[in-house]
Write an enzyme that holds these catalytic residues in place. Structure first.
Site, PDB file in Angstrom:
ATOM      1  CE  LYS A  80      -4.073   1.985   2.641  1.00 46.07           C
ATOM      2  NZ  LYS A  80      -4.792   1.816   3.733  1.00 46.07           N
ATOM      3  CB  SER A 155      -7.974   3.760   2.696  1.00 42.24           C
ATOM      4  OG  SER A 155      -7.117   3.102   3.872  1.00 42.24           O
ATOM      5  CB  SER A 179      -8.610   0.996   5.597  1.00 45.58           C
ATOM      6  OG  SER A 179      -9.336   1.970   5.836  1.00 45.58           O
TER       7      SER A 179
END
Length: 494
Positions: A80, A155, A179
């Site tokens: 990420k 996210s 997330s």
């Protein structure tokens, strides 16, 4: 043999048995990325040249007998884009960090490299991890591999989409209020949010420091457990990181829930939960009961207040953490300014997106002298009550079972016009972060109904919540359920 369909553990085993090479695995993954990225947009940055160089070095090391005990040796992994990788652009999906290149690795990256993993690149996300759709990214929205008209969640939507689309075997995500778990549910993959303090946050760009935690996303419980085992452990660079008695999560991969006490919160199945989600989650509860688990309903107090408390606390911490982006030392700087105050104002106004600005404004408001007691202090009290409520529940139960999300993935654009609807999508996940608990999301079915804002055939996820440092219990239960299901995979675009 389609290399990208293997699990990470299977891939590493085949590499060690000389059935295929690390280079073949990396090339197969980048081939999938090149074919599918125009449709899914899972990545912000890819790292093919360096990944192939690393593949050659890891191959030599494996042949020399190194990494014999590593379940991730030779495995291509996505990261990420709020986790620092030395020499690789780390943007947090924001204009303000568009060209930022960290001079160091996050601790989790060092541990992955020490285990022989290959870093593929950086995945798309909601800007600064603020969002649950991956639509707030400065670099554009990620699409769900099951249906490109739908959101992948957020996210960590890029990480979940990359794993679902076979563009990575494993991906690291971060979980501040759901997330990792929510996009895992929406993309039909598995994701673990560890107990707060299990995984070092050193090198993670902070959103809300008392809530953030790094964890794995994969296509199987086994791969998640193996990755968590690699990245967990005490770290002198993170004072909140706890030294646990054991990090042997792979030993929990056994199909046996006999005698396990599972609690079902009644409040999780009330108004607002989609009927299809309720059906599939309760079917899983019935399965656990058939397998010898003790399954009972109970009332989990105070969690109804988790969402407002979470957004007050997270926004307050974000407003403080993001104050460092001012155009002075690093990141985006406005081209035209007259004086320091205008530099700050224009840099931040031009560099941050709307959702980030909204949350920073909320955070600044609740921390202001006139509203600190009315909002922030009350939110902290609610957080303490939620933690106490879970503590009481875990006196009776080993794990708690519920839905990950109120519904399957919605169509793109729905949440952007209604931020409150986006916030309420985290209703089952934020309380876990407030209490610092571990939780895993895994697929439990597919939706059948379609409407103007949702599509049929989308994955549905369930969530298993554990006691502090009780990752082994939730991994064992998740593995038991996984062994009985033949998981469908998305029909990918090639």
């Amino acid at each position: 043999m389609e290399i990208t369909k293997l699990t990470a553990i299977e891939l590493s085993k085949k590499i060690k048995q000389k059935e295929l090479s690390v280079e073949e695995a990396v090339k197969a993954t980048f081939s999938a990325i090149k074919k599918r990225e125009p449709y899914y947009h899972s990545y912000i940055t890819v790292n093919e040249e360096e990944a192939l160089e690393q593949a050659s070095k890891i191959q030599i090391a494996i042949e020399a007998g190194k990494f014999a005990d590593s379940p991730l040796a030779g495995v291509p992994i996505a990261i990420k884009d709020n986790i620092c990788v030395k020499g690789m652009r780390t943007t947090c999906a924001s204009k303000i960090l568009e060209d930022f290149i960290p001079p160091y690795n996050a601790s989790v990256i060092e541990r992955l490299k020490d285990a022989g993993a290959i870093i593929l690149g950086k995945t798309n996300m909601d800007e600064f991890a603020m969002g649950s759709t991956t639509e707030t990214s400065y670099f554009g929205a990620t699409k769900n591999p099951w249906n490109i008209e739908c959101i992948p969640g957020g996210s960590s939507g890029g990480s979940a989409a990359a794993v679902a689309a076979e563009e990575a075997f494993i991906a690291l995500g971060t979980d501040t209020g759901g997330s990792i778990r929510q996009p895992s549910a929406f993309c039909g993959v598995t994701g673990i949010k560890p107990t707060y303090g299990t995984v070092s946050r050193y090198g993670l760009v902070a959103y809300a420091s008392s809530l953030d935690q790094i964890g794995p996303i994969a296509r199987s419980v086994s791969d998640c457990a193996a990755t968590l085992q690699v990245i967990s452990g005490a770290d002198d660079k993170d004072s909140t990181c706890v030294k646990a008695a054991s990090y042997d999560y792979v030993s929990a991969l056994r199909s046996d829930v006999r005698g396990l006490r599972i609690g079902i919160p009644r409040g999780y199945f009330s108004e607002g939960l989609d009927a299809e989600v309720k059906k599939h989650v309760l079917e899983a509860a019935a399965f656990f009961k058939e397998q010898g688990a003790i399954v009972e309903e109970f009332d989990l107090e105070a969690v109804d207040y988790a969402t407002p408390a979470y957004y007050v606390i997270a926004s307050a911490e974000a407003s403080s953490n993001l104050s460092r982006y001012d155009g002075v030392k690093y990141g985006y700087r406005t081209a035209d300014f007259d004086g320091l105050q205008e530099l700050y104002k224009k840099t931040r106004s031009e560099g941050f997106g709307e959702e980030v600005k909204r949350r920073m404004m909320i955070g600044s408001f609740v921390l202001s002298s006139g509203y600190y007691d009315a909002y922030y202090n009350k939110a902290l009290k609610v957080r303490a009550l939620i933690k106490q409520s879970f503590d009481r529940a875990f006196e009776r139960f080993d794990i708690i079972l519920g839905p990950t999300t109120p519904a399957a993935a919605r169509k793109l654009g729905q949440s952007l016009f209604n931020p409150v609807k986006m916030f309420l999508g985290d209703i089952y996940t934020v309380s876990v972060n407030l209490a610092g608990l571990p939780a895993i999301s895994l697929p439990c079915g597919l939706s059948e109904e379609s409407s103007s804002d949702k599509s049929a055939g989308m994955p549905i996820g369930l969530q298993l919540i554990g006691k502090p440092f009780g990752e082994k219990d939730i991994i064992r239960a998740a593995y038991t359920l996984e062994q009985t299901k033949i998981y469908q995979r998305p029909k990918l675009i090639d």
